[in-house]
Design an enzyme around this catalytic site. Sequence first.
Site, PDB file in Angstrom:
ATOM      1  N   THR A 226       0.849  -1.187   0.000  1.00 21.95           N
ATOM      2  CA  THR A 226       0.000   0.000   0.000  1.00 21.95           C
ATOM      3  C   THR A 226       0.887   1.240   0.000  1.00 21.95           C
ATOM      4  O   THR A 226       2.019   1.191   0.476  1.00 21.95           O
ATOM      5  CB  THR A 226      -0.863  -0.063   1.277  1.00 21.95           C
ATOM      6  OG1 THR A 226      -1.811  -1.098   1.103  1.00 21.95           O
ATOM      7  CG2 THR A 226      -1.570   1.234   1.586  1.00 21.95           C
TER       8      THR A 226
ATOM      9  N   ARG B 181     -14.739  -7.197   1.120  1.00 26.98           N
ATOM     10  CA  ARG B 181     -13.921  -6.817   2.278  1.00 26.98           C
ATOM     11  C   ARG B 181     -13.324  -5.406   2.127  1.00 26.98           C
ATOM     12  O   ARG B 181     -12.846  -5.016   1.078  1.00 26.98           O
ATOM     13  CB  ARG B 181     -12.799  -7.847   2.437  1.00 26.98           C
ATOM     14  CG  ARG B 181     -11.834  -7.571   3.585  1.00 26.98           C
ATOM     15  CD  ARG B 181     -10.552  -6.933   3.100  1.00 26.98           C
ATOM     16  NE  ARG B 181      -9.596  -6.747   4.188  1.00 26.98           N
ATOM     17  CZ  ARG B 181      -8.553  -5.938   4.111  1.00 26.98           C
ATOM     18  NH1 ARG B 181      -8.337  -5.244   3.017  1.00 26.98           N
ATOM     19  NH2 ARG B 181      -7.723  -5.819   5.121  1.00 26.98           N
TER      20      ARG B 181
ATOM     21  N   GLY C 222     -10.579  -2.746   3.948  1.00 24.87           N
ATOM     22  CA  GLY C 222      -9.492  -2.641   4.917  1.00 24.87           C
ATOM     23  C   GLY C 222      -9.483  -1.304   5.624  1.00 24.87           C
ATOM     24  O   GLY C 222     -10.470  -0.560   5.598  1.00 24.87           O
ATOM     25  N   ASP C 223      -8.371  -0.981   6.227  1.00 20.56           N
ATOM     26  CA  ASP C 223      -8.253   0.271   6.986  1.00 20.56           C
ATOM     27  C   ASP C 223      -7.965   1.481   6.091  1.00 20.56           C
ATOM     28  O   ASP C 223      -8.293   2.614   6.456  1.00 20.56           O
ATOM     29  CB  ASP C 223      -7.121   0.155   8.014  1.00 20.56           C
ATOM     30  CG  ASP C 223      -5.780  -0.104   7.330  1.00 20.56           C
ATOM     31  OD1 ASP C 223      -5.724  -0.981   6.434  1.00 20.56           O
ATOM     32  OD2 ASP C 223      -4.787   0.566   7.673  1.00 20.56           O
TER      33      ASP C 223
ATOM     34  N   THR D  15      -0.117   1.021   6.992  1.00 19.48           N
ATOM     35  CA  THR D  15      -0.115  -0.122   6.077  1.00 19.48           C
ATOM     36  C   THR D  15       0.004  -1.403   6.896  1.00 19.48           C
ATOM     37  O   THR D  15       0.658  -1.411   7.928  1.00 19.48           O
ATOM     38  CB  THR D  15       1.047  -0.038   5.063  1.00 19.48           C
ATOM     39  OG1 THR D  15       1.061  -1.247   4.287  1.00 19.48           O
ATOM     40  CG2 THR D  15       2.394   0.137   5.728  1.00 19.48           C
ATOM     41  N   GLY D  16      -0.664  -2.442   6.439  1.00 15.96           N
ATOM     42  CA  GLY D  16      -0.605  -3.702   7.180  1.00 15.96           C
ATOM     43  C   GLY D  16      -1.941  -4.406   7.140  1.00 15.96           C
ATOM     44  O   GLY D  16      -2.792  -4.094   6.308  1.00 15.96           O
ATOM     45  N   THR D  17      -2.138  -5.352   8.024  1.00 19.50           N
ATOM     46  CA  THR D  17      -3.402  -6.091   8.081  1.00 19.50           C
ATOM     47  C   THR D  17      -4.493  -5.139   8.551  1.00 19.50           C
ATOM     48  O   THR D  17      -4.617  -4.857   9.740  1.00 19.50           O
ATOM     49  CB  THR D  17      -3.311  -7.257   9.093  1.00 19.50           C
ATOM     50  OG1 THR D  17      -1.953  -7.612   9.246  1.00 19.50           O
ATOM     51  CG2 THR D  17      -4.162  -8.416   8.666  1.00 19.50           C
ATOM     52  N   GLY D  18      -5.303  -4.682   7.604  1.00 16.26           N
ATOM     53  CA  GLY D  18      -6.262  -3.627   7.888  1.00 16.26           C
ATOM     54  C   GLY D  18      -7.189  -3.899   9.057  1.00 16.26           C
ATOM     55  O   GLY D  18      -7.556  -2.987   9.805  1.00 16.26           O
TER      56      GLY D  18
END
Length: 357
Positions: A215, A243, A245-246, A266-269
């Site tokens: 991202t 889905r 995300g953040d 950035t990362g697992t939302g």
Amino acid sequence: MTKSYLKSILFLVSILSISCAKKEEIIKIPKAIPFAIVIHGGAGYITKETMSADKQKKYNNALKKALNAGYKTLADGGTSIDAVQNTLTILEDSPLFNAGKGAVFDNQGKNKMDASIMDGNTLNAGAVTGISNVKNPILLARMVMDSSKHVFLSGKGAEIFAEQHHLKFENDAYFYTKKQHNYLLKVQKRERDAKLKVAISTTKIHTLENSKYATVGAVALDKNGNIAAGTSTGGLTNKKYGRIGDSPIIGAGTYANNTTCGVSCTGTGEYFIRTLAAHEVSNLIQYKKLTAKEAVKEVIHNQINTLGGKGGMIVLDKYGNIAWDFNTKGMFRAYKKSTGENEITFFGMVRDSLEIN
Ligand code: ASP
């Protein structure tokens, strides 16, 4: 002049300079920081050992181009919101990152993109989710902020809005990258294998799917002291069921407030949503009086980590202090300040929780 007279003068001078230096240490006069920009190109399994010199060069050049574009906007007296937009547009046009052209594929083999942008001066914001074929999702997010009475548009509706505002569309072929398509096939195979071996936990499947993020995000502070932040992504490879995300969620993946800071994550939302990570950093600075560095460390290494999430974030506070941190192997990241300081770096854990004052 006698030797002893000279010696006593020298002694006095050294005492004086020591006491002056001490005073400077005590009274930390904040250096004026007229403007600065910090960007990221995602966190994840980014290591020196697994990245060829050629690949490193490519990422370096892409980040440099984007950083310099944003910096130039600021240096020319432009706004932080324009700097963020100009930077992210360049990263979206690169096939290297999971945004725009290089966006990952969802479970149906489509690129469904998310983006958000926020103006820390007015607290205006714009965001889009689940959009396809819009060349630059960050421009659409900006359009939502500037030309609609809404903050967050989704899917078809957002695409119609983009059409009405004459944003550029591209066909599916434009968004096809071999790298991301191969990654989709790999993740789907892992998922099938995992289903066969029922023993594997759902958490593990989640981790496998999320081992790579790319991202893009940017935070800028302009000459007028206004902060802006933005984030753009294709989300997670093989994502299903619409889905989200953040990244397009204001307060989770993106936040900007002139009284505190700007943040892009950035990362697992899922974990950044549950901790409202970007807004949490702002709150920690505002109410707990933490520094940007302390706030980022608390959110990444305590809150996100405790829940089992992976990722990183960049922060730029109202004084021009830059902080970044991640709990993955690395994070593509770079900054440039009007003081002349600048850096582009990828690999991690060597100097986590960096703060540049
Ligand atoms: N945060 C993004 C999401 O969960 C993914 C990423 O950072 O690459 O959609």
